[in-house]
Every structure is written in structure tokens, then in C-alpha cells.
Enzyme design. Structure first.
Site, PDB file in Angstrom:
ATOM      1  N   ALA A 120       0.837  -1.201   0.000  1.00 37.30           N
ATOM      2  CA  ALA A 120       0.000   0.000   0.000  1.00 37.30           C
ATOM      3  C   ALA A 120       0.871   1.250   0.000  1.00 37.30           C
ATOM      4  O   ALA A 120       2.010   1.239   0.478  1.00 37.30           O
ATOM      5  CB  ALA A 120      -0.917  -0.003   1.217  1.00 37.30           C
ATOM      6  N   GLY A 165       0.461  -5.572   0.597  1.00 41.87           N
ATOM      7  CA  GLY A 165      -0.590  -5.709  -0.402  1.00 41.87           C
ATOM      8  C   GLY A 165      -0.099  -6.288  -1.710  1.00 41.87           C
ATOM      9  O   GLY A 165      -0.865  -6.911  -2.452  1.00 41.87           O
ATOM     10  N   GLU A 168      -0.265  -9.901  -1.127  1.00 42.92           N
ATOM     11  CA  GLU A 168      -1.676 -10.284  -1.067  1.00 42.92           C
ATOM     12  C   GLU A 168      -2.283 -10.352  -2.472  1.00 42.92           C
ATOM     13  O   GLU A 168      -3.134 -11.198  -2.750  1.00 42.92           O
ATOM     14  CB  GLU A 168      -2.447  -9.300  -0.197  1.00 42.92           C
ATOM     15  CG  GLU A 168      -2.110  -9.433   1.288  1.00 42.92           C
ATOM     16  CD  GLU A 168      -2.872  -8.461   2.159  1.00 42.92           C
ATOM     17  OE1 GLU A 168      -3.651  -8.903   3.017  1.00 42.92           O
ATOM     18  OE2 GLU A 168      -2.692  -7.235   1.976  1.00 42.92           O
ATOM     19  N   GLU A 188       2.993  -6.188   7.909  1.00 46.27           N
ATOM     20  CA  GLU A 188       2.016  -5.277   8.510  1.00 46.27           C
ATOM     21  C   GLU A 188       2.075  -5.197  10.032  1.00 46.27           C
ATOM     22  O   GLU A 188       1.808  -4.135  10.613  1.00 46.27           O
ATOM     23  CB  GLU A 188       0.593  -5.680   8.074  1.00 46.27           C
ATOM     24  CG  GLU A 188       0.231  -5.293   6.651  1.00 46.27           C
ATOM     25  CD  GLU A 188       0.665  -6.318   5.624  1.00 46.27           C
ATOM     26  OE1 GLU A 188       0.255  -6.193   4.457  1.00 46.27           O
ATOM     27  OE2 GLU A 188       1.424  -7.240   5.979  1.00 46.27           O
TER      28      GLU A 188
END
Length: 314
Positions: A120, A165, A168, A188
Site C-alpha cells: 500500500a 498488499g 496479497e 504489517e
């Protein structure tokens, strides 16, 4: 029946499809124009369409690779960090692919050297309110679920960093292929949050609960060889060769019966969420939908005539 099966898969196999995007309509218009001019089709190596966000591009391969689509992440100034604009571009690109009946396999790669996706955009995140952050993470999660739910196979092509992300996103793909210099991780917890776009659910389903917990609890970054050893990636190749390997796998898939590939994915993914007897019934239903297809008869004829089959997705 076969044609209606293909259309049904495009509209209904992904429950997150909301609308036909502008990009999807543009893709169809250009495809029709190219198909109406044989000379243009022969000489055209690749068709590149840019999303509204400019940081996500679609390259639609042609000639013998027709049916393979590549989504390219292209935000070099931020190492492909996912902000609002890039997320919108990714979503629009996936929606365009989802309604493209000629698409057989998708590769997601990076145009930025030595990075797949850094995660992110934390600089943008600092400017968000709590409600904005919640909305963004929810949108990120739903986009990756949409990616996972595409009816055709998806391949993440990883060179360099795939973090947060970015990993992910790769976990939402069916296959992952990386170069030896790749670095993967879900860091994270070091920011006092958890992976919120599916990481806590997809990683343990892929590598097992214990390995996933260690990676998430510690936020540790792992190298490509270790990722291969725990089953996080399908192939680990010399640096710079991940795209070539992914294209090789995509070509193998692209040669197979397209309806069969979609039904195989539907049977596998759907069956994993069911008890075993129900999963076998799902397999039966998927097989049944292929019995009355032209492609099935073509496969038998090609075998008998000792030639390559010419599948049409019908």
C-alpha cells in the site's frame, strides 16, 4: 449450449462483477477492428490499453498467443505502491478482462525493474482519515477477491519485492512465478496492523497454518528459494527470467480447451469450500456442462487424427 456456458461463466462465475467498464468496451471495439483486417492482425504483436489511472496497463497478446492477457503495474516513482488511483485502474482492468470472452489466461507483472509491488502507498495512507482508511482497505480486499474469482487462470510474475498488499495480490492469483532475487513478506504487524486484504486467510490456506503464522507474526521477509520450499510460489527461476517462465506456462494453458480450463478452476476453487461428497457433486456438474461442447468433440477428433486440436471455446 456451449456458447451459453461461456457467456454464463463470464457473467456469473465472479460474484463481484458490478458493471461493464469503459475499458472493456474499448477493448472490444479495437479487437473487432483488428479482426476485420487480417493484415493488421498478422502484423500486430501486442495491443496495449491503459486504464484511467495510467498506472495499470493491459497488453493483449496476439498471433499464436491470442488469448493471453498481461496486466502490467507501472508506477515507478512509488515502486508500484497501491494508492487510490492505481487501485481503481487495477479494478477497471480486471473488470474489462472478466467480460472479454476471448481471454484465456492472465499474467500480472511489473514494468518497474526489481519490484513487483511494494504494498500500500503509506504516504497516501498518512493523509487518510480512519473512515477513509477503512474504505480503502475494504476496496482493496474486494478487488483482490474479484481477481481471485476470475473464471480464467491468473499468474503473478514476481521479480523483486512483493510486500504487504503486493504479496496479497499475488496470493489472489492461481499461480506465482518468481525470480531468484524476489523478496516476499507481509510486514504489517510492524506497523501495528494486520494484512487486511486477504493475507491472513489466503496465506495459511496455501502454506499451512504454522508457517503462515510465523511469517505474519514476525513480519519477516523471505527469499525466493524459501518461498518455493514452503509452496508459496510454483516456480523459482534465475533473476530476470520469471516473465519468460510465466509466458511458457500461460502458453501451455492457452493451448487447452478454454471451457474446460474454466470448469476445472470452478471445480477446484468451489470444491475446497465444500465437504468432500458435495465437492464431488460439483465436479460432476462441471464435467456435465462440457459433454455437449464442440470443443470436446474436436479434442477426440484431433487425438484420432494425430493433430493439434483447434479449440474455439464452444
Amino acid at each position: 449450449m456451449a456458447r451459453s456456458l461461456s457467456n454464463h461463466c463470464r457473467r456469473n462465475c465472479n460474484p463481484y462483477l458490478s458493471h461493464y467498464s469503459i475499458l472493456g468496451n474499448l477493448s472490444k471495439q479495437v479487437e473487432n477492428k483488428i479482426n476485420s483486417h487480417p493484415c493488421m492482425k498478422q502484423s500486430f504483436r501486442g495491443l496495449i490499453l491503459q486504464s484511467a489511472a495510467q498506472s495499470v496497463k493491459i497488453e493483449r497478446l496476439s498471433d499464436s498467443d491470442f488469448g493471453i492477457i498481461e496486466v502490467k503495474l507501472d508506477r515507478p516513482e512509488a515502486k508500484n505502491a497501491i494508492g487510490k488511483d492505481m487501485l481503481r485502474g487495477l479494478r477497471e482492468s480486471l473488470e474489462a478482462i472478466n467480460v472479454d470472452s476471448s481471454a484465456n489466461v492472465v499474467m500480472i507483472s511489473s514494468s518497474v525493474p526489481r519490484v513487483f509491488c511494494a504494498g500500500a502507498d503509506l504516504k497516501e495512507r498518512r493523509t487518510m482519515s480512519q473512515s477513509d482508511t477503512r474504505a480503502f482497505v475494504n476496496s482493496l480486499r474486494s478487488t483482490f477477491t474479484f481477481l481471485e474469482g476470475l473464471s480464467i487462470p491468473t499468474i503473478a510474475v514476481i521479480e523483486g519485492a512483493a510486500l504487504g498488499g503486493g504479496l496479497e495480490m499475488a496470493l489472489s492469483c492461481d499461480l506465482r512465478i518468481c525470480g531468484e532475487a524476489a523478496v516476499l513478506g507481509l510486514p504489517e504487524t510492524g506497523l501495528a496492523i494486520i494484512p487486511g486484504a486477504g493475507g491472513t486467510q489466503r496465506l495459511p490456506r496455501l502454506v499451512g497454518t504454522s508457517a503462515a503464522k510465523e511469517l505474519i507474526f514476525t513480519g519477516r521477509k523471505i527469499d525466493a528459494r524459501y518461498a518455493l520450499s514452503i509452496g508459496l510460489v510454483n516456480h523459482c527461476v534465475p533473476s530476470g527470467e520469471a516473465h519468460l517462465k510465466a509466458l511458457e506456462v500461460a502458453r501451455e494453458i492457452n493451448e487447452k480447451g478454454p471451457l474446460a480450463i474454466r470448469m476445472a478452476k470452478r471445480s477446484i476453487d468451489g470444491g475446497l469450500e465444500l465437504d468432500f461428497p458435495s465437492a464431488l457433486k460439483l465436479e460432476e456438474d462441471c464435467y456435465e456442462q462440457l459433454l455437449n461442447t464442440t470443443d470436446r468433440l474436436e479434442g477426440l477428433a484431433a487425438f484420432a487424427e494425430k493433430r493439434k486440436p483447434r479449440y474455439k471455446g464452444e
